[in-house]
Design an enzyme around this catalytic site. Structure first.
Site, PDB file in Angstrom:
ATOM      1  N   ASP A  74       0.842  -1.205   0.000  1.00 53.85           N
ATOM      2  CA  ASP A  74       0.000   0.000   0.000  1.00 53.85           C
ATOM      3  C   ASP A  74       0.873   1.250   0.000  1.00 53.85           C
ATOM      4  O   ASP A  74       2.029   1.212   0.442  1.00 53.85           O
ATOM      5  CB  ASP A  74      -0.857   0.080   1.274  1.00 53.85           C
ATOM      6  CG  ASP A  74      -1.754  -1.111   1.440  1.00 53.85           C
ATOM      7  OD1 ASP A  74      -2.104  -1.726   0.431  1.00 53.85           O
ATOM      8  OD2 ASP A  74      -2.085  -1.409   2.607  1.00 53.85           O
TER       9      ASP A  74
HETATM   10  N1  URA Z   1      -1.039  -5.968   4.023  1.00 61.78           N
HETATM   11  C1  URA Z   1      -1.560  -4.737   3.979  1.00 61.78           C
HETATM   12  O1  URA Z   1      -2.585  -4.475   4.575  1.00 61.78           O
HETATM   13  N2  URA Z   1      -0.905  -3.807   3.279  1.00 61.78           N
HETATM   14  C2  URA Z   1       0.241  -4.025   2.624  1.00 61.78           C
HETATM   15  O2  URA Z   1       0.795  -3.113   1.998  1.00 61.78           O
HETATM   16  C3  URA Z   1       0.777  -5.322   2.676  1.00 61.78           C
HETATM   17  C4  URA Z   1       0.115  -6.277   3.383  1.00 61.78           C
END
Ligand code: URA
Length: 209
Positions: A74
Protein backbone atom coordinates in the site's frame (compact mmCIF):
# COMPACT_ATOMS: atom_id res chain seq x y z
CA UNK A 1 9.72 -17.95 -34.82
CA UNK A 2 11.94 -20.74 -36.22
CA UNK A 3 11.60 -19.07 -39.63
CA UNK A 4 7.80 -18.64 -39.53
CA UNK A 5 5.90 -15.39 -39.06
CA UNK A 6 3.74 -15.52 -35.98
CA UNK A 7 0.64 -13.31 -36.03
CA UNK A 8 -0.92 -14.31 -32.75
CA UNK A 9 0.20 -12.18 -29.78
CA UNK A 10 -0.42 -14.98 -27.28
CA UNK A 11 1.67 -17.57 -29.11
CA UNK A 12 3.89 -19.47 -26.64
CA UNK A 13 7.62 -19.38 -27.18
CA UNK A 14 10.17 -21.59 -25.51
CA UNK A 15 13.15 -19.29 -25.14
CA UNK A 16 15.48 -22.24 -24.59
CA UNK A 17 14.61 -23.98 -27.86
CA UNK A 18 12.87 -21.59 -30.26
CA UNK A 19 14.80 -19.18 -32.42
CA UNK A 20 13.13 -15.79 -32.51
CA UNK A 21 14.08 -13.12 -35.03
CA UNK A 22 12.67 -9.69 -35.79
CA UNK A 23 13.42 -8.24 -39.24
CA UNK A 24 15.86 -11.16 -39.62
CA UNK A 25 17.85 -10.15 -36.53
CA UNK A 26 17.95 -12.56 -33.58
CA UNK A 27 16.21 -11.37 -30.43
CA UNK A 28 18.00 -12.16 -27.25
CA UNK A 29 16.45 -12.57 -23.87
CA UNK A 30 17.02 -9.51 -21.66
CA UNK A 31 19.32 -10.05 -18.73
CA UNK A 32 17.41 -11.26 -15.68
CA UNK A 33 17.24 -8.68 -12.91
CA UNK A 34 16.14 -9.23 -9.33
CA UNK A 35 15.89 -5.92 -7.49
CA UNK A 36 15.32 -5.64 -3.78
CA UNK A 37 13.93 -2.23 -2.79
CA UNK A 38 13.31 -0.79 0.66
CA UNK A 39 10.13 1.06 -0.24
CA UNK A 40 9.38 4.17 1.79
CA UNK A 41 5.83 5.27 2.61
CA UNK A 42 4.28 7.58 0.03
CA UNK A 43 5.32 5.66 -3.11
CA UNK A 44 2.79 3.79 -5.22
CA UNK A 45 3.52 0.28 -6.43
CA UNK A 46 2.27 0.99 -9.94
CA UNK A 47 4.25 1.89 -13.03
CA UNK A 48 2.64 5.22 -13.72
CA UNK A 49 0.08 7.18 -11.75
CA UNK A 50 -2.49 9.26 -13.68
CA UNK A 51 -2.32 11.81 -10.84
CA UNK A 52 1.46 12.05 -11.14
CA UNK A 53 2.22 10.81 -7.62
CA UNK A 54 5.62 9.22 -7.00
CA UNK A 55 5.92 5.52 -7.78
CA UNK A 56 8.51 2.95 -6.78
CA UNK A 57 9.99 3.24 -10.28
CA UNK A 58 11.13 6.76 -9.38
CA UNK A 59 13.44 5.04 -6.89
CA UNK A 60 15.15 2.83 -9.48
CA UNK A 61 17.38 5.11 -11.53
CA UNK A 62 19.95 3.08 -13.44
CA UNK A 63 17.76 -0.01 -13.81
CA UNK A 64 17.50 -0.31 -17.59
CA UNK A 65 15.25 -3.34 -17.89
CA UNK A 66 11.57 -3.21 -17.09
CA UNK A 67 11.09 -5.05 -13.81
CA UNK A 68 7.62 -5.81 -12.48
CA UNK A 69 6.80 -5.66 -8.79
CA UNK A 70 6.17 -8.97 -7.07
CA UNK A 71 2.95 -8.30 -5.17
CA UNK A 72 1.96 -4.90 -3.89
CA UNK A 73 2.52 -2.70 -0.91
CA UNK A 74 0.00 0.00 0.00
CA UNK A 75 0.93 3.64 -0.37
CA UNK A 76 1.34 3.86 3.42
CA UNK A 77 3.28 0.61 3.80
CA UNK A 78 7.05 0.59 3.74
CA UNK A 79 9.53 -2.24 3.49
CA UNK A 80 10.69 -5.04 1.28
CA UNK A 81 9.58 -4.99 -2.35
CA UNK A 82 11.00 -7.37 -4.94
CA UNK A 83 10.96 -6.34 -8.60
CA UNK A 84 12.02 -8.63 -11.41
CA UNK A 85 11.67 -9.44 -15.10
CA UNK A 86 11.65 -13.16 -14.25
CA UNK A 87 7.92 -13.55 -14.75
CA UNK A 88 7.93 -17.24 -13.89
CA UNK A 89 9.44 -16.64 -10.47
CA UNK A 90 7.21 -13.59 -9.89
CA UNK A 91 4.10 -15.62 -10.61
CA UNK A 92 5.24 -18.49 -8.42
CA UNK A 93 6.01 -16.17 -5.49
CA UNK A 94 2.59 -14.50 -5.65
CA UNK A 95 0.63 -17.73 -6.13
CA UNK A 96 -1.04 -18.33 -2.73
CA UNK A 97 -0.78 -22.10 -3.24
CA UNK A 98 2.97 -21.85 -2.72
CA UNK A 99 2.40 -20.27 0.70
CA UNK A 100 5.55 -18.13 0.56
CA UNK A 101 5.69 -16.43 3.96
CA UNK A 102 5.62 -12.64 4.23
CA UNK A 103 6.45 -10.97 7.51
CA UNK A 104 5.25 -7.54 8.63
CA UNK A 105 6.01 -5.37 11.59
CA UNK A 106 2.84 -3.71 12.81
CA UNK A 107 2.19 -0.82 15.17
CA UNK A 108 -1.37 -1.31 16.37
CA UNK A 109 -3.47 1.71 17.31
CA UNK A 110 -4.17 0.37 20.81
CA UNK A 111 -2.99 -2.20 23.32
CA UNK A 112 -3.92 -5.69 22.18
CA UNK A 113 -4.79 -8.53 24.53
CA UNK A 114 -3.78 -12.19 24.10
CA UNK A 115 -7.24 -13.14 22.86
CA UNK A 116 -6.93 -10.68 19.96
CA UNK A 117 -3.49 -12.05 19.05
CA UNK A 118 -4.94 -15.59 19.12
CA UNK A 119 -7.70 -14.50 16.75
CA UNK A 120 -5.03 -13.28 14.31
CA UNK A 121 -3.16 -16.57 14.73
CA UNK A 122 -6.17 -18.79 14.07
CA UNK A 123 -7.61 -16.72 11.23
CA UNK A 124 -10.18 -13.94 11.10
CA UNK A 125 -13.21 -13.51 8.90
CA UNK A 126 -12.71 -11.00 6.09
CA UNK A 127 -15.25 -10.12 3.44
CA UNK A 128 -13.33 -12.23 0.90
CA UNK A 129 -13.22 -15.23 3.24
CA UNK A 130 -11.36 -16.39 6.37
CA UNK A 131 -7.62 -15.87 6.60
CA UNK A 132 -5.22 -18.79 6.99
CA UNK A 133 -3.38 -19.38 10.22
CA UNK A 134 -0.74 -16.74 10.81
CA UNK A 135 2.35 -16.61 12.98
CA UNK A 136 2.07 -13.74 15.44
CA UNK A 137 4.79 -12.54 17.81
CA UNK A 138 4.02 -9.94 20.42
CA UNK A 139 7.07 -7.69 20.38
CA UNK A 140 6.26 -5.10 23.01
CA UNK A 141 3.67 -2.74 24.40
CA UNK A 142 4.72 0.87 24.41
CA UNK A 143 2.46 3.52 25.88
CA UNK A 144 -0.92 3.06 24.18
CA UNK A 145 0.37 0.86 21.37
CA UNK A 146 1.19 -2.79 20.76
CA UNK A 147 3.97 -3.71 18.35
CA UNK A 148 3.75 -7.11 16.75
CA UNK A 149 5.24 -9.19 14.01
CA UNK A 150 2.85 -11.11 11.81
CA UNK A 151 3.70 -13.68 9.14
CA UNK A 152 1.06 -14.58 6.58
CA UNK A 153 1.17 -17.06 3.71
CA UNK A 154 -1.34 -15.31 1.45
CA UNK A 155 -1.17 -11.87 -0.09
CA UNK A 156 -4.65 -10.48 -0.39
CA UNK A 157 -5.33 -6.83 -0.94
CA UNK A 158 -4.64 -4.83 2.27
CA UNK A 159 -4.72 -8.11 4.13
CA UNK A 160 -2.79 -7.18 7.28
CA UNK A 161 -4.64 -3.88 7.69
CA UNK A 162 -7.97 -5.67 7.29
CA UNK A 163 -6.94 -8.37 9.78
CA UNK A 164 -6.18 -5.68 12.36
CA UNK A 165 -9.54 -4.04 11.67
CA UNK A 166 -11.25 -7.44 12.09
CA UNK A 167 -10.02 -7.63 15.70
CA UNK A 168 -11.14 -4.05 16.43
CA UNK A 169 -7.80 -2.34 15.95
CA UNK A 170 -5.95 -0.52 13.22
CA UNK A 171 -2.42 -0.71 11.76
CA UNK A 172 -0.84 2.70 12.33
CA UNK A 173 2.43 1.58 10.83
CA UNK A 174 3.15 -1.37 8.57
CA UNK A 175 6.57 -2.50 7.39
CA UNK A 176 7.25 -5.64 5.36
CA UNK A 177 10.46 -7.14 6.71
CA UNK A 178 10.66 -10.53 4.97
CA UNK A 179 9.56 -12.30 1.82
CA UNK A 180 10.45 -15.99 1.94
CA UNK A 181 14.17 -16.04 2.73
CA UNK A 182 14.72 -12.39 1.74
CA UNK A 183 15.19 -9.69 4.35
CA UNK A 184 15.97 -5.98 4.25
CA UNK A 185 19.55 -6.63 5.32
CA UNK A 186 22.03 -4.29 3.70
CA UNK A 187 19.45 -1.70 2.64
CA UNK A 188 18.43 1.67 3.95
CA UNK A 189 15.05 3.20 3.25
CA UNK A 190 14.55 4.28 -0.37
CA UNK A 191 17.56 2.27 -1.62
CA UNK A 192 17.78 -0.85 -3.76
CA UNK A 193 20.27 -3.53 -4.63
CA UNK A 194 20.49 -6.55 -6.91
CA UNK A 195 19.96 -9.91 -5.27
CA UNK A 196 23.03 -12.12 -5.07
CA UNK A 197 23.06 -15.45 -6.98
CA UNK A 198 22.75 -17.25 -3.64
CA UNK A 199 19.66 -15.23 -2.68
CA UNK A 200 18.08 -15.93 -6.08
CA UNK A 201 18.69 -19.66 -5.70
CA UNK A 202 17.22 -19.61 -2.16
CA UNK A 203 14.16 -17.72 -3.37
CA UNK A 204 13.56 -20.30 -6.08
CA UNK A 205 13.78 -22.99 -3.43
CA UNK A 206 11.13 -21.16 -1.35
CA UNK A 207 8.72 -21.75 -4.19
CA UNK A 208 9.67 -25.38 -4.82
CA UNK A 209 9.22 -26.28 -1.16
N1 URA B 1 -1.04 -5.97 4.02
C1 URA B 1 -1.56 -4.74 3.98
O1 URA B 1 -2.59 -4.48 4.58
N2 URA B 1 -0.91 -3.81 3.28
C2 URA B 1 0.24 -4.03 2.62
O2 URA B 1 0.79 -3.11 2.00
C3 URA B 1 0.78 -5.32 2.68
C4 URA B 1 0.12 -6.28 3.38
Amino acid sequence: MNGKVIQSPDHWIDLERDKVTLDSKPLSRPERRYILLYKPKGYLTTYRDPEGRPTVYDLLPGVDQFVAQVGRLDLDTSGLLLLTNDTQLAEALTNPEHKVPKTYLVKAANLLIDDQLDQLRHGVELKDGPTRRAEVNHIRDSGKYTFLEITISEGRNRQVRRMLEAIGSKALKLVRTRLGTLTLEGLTIGKWRDLTPVEIAQLKRNVRN
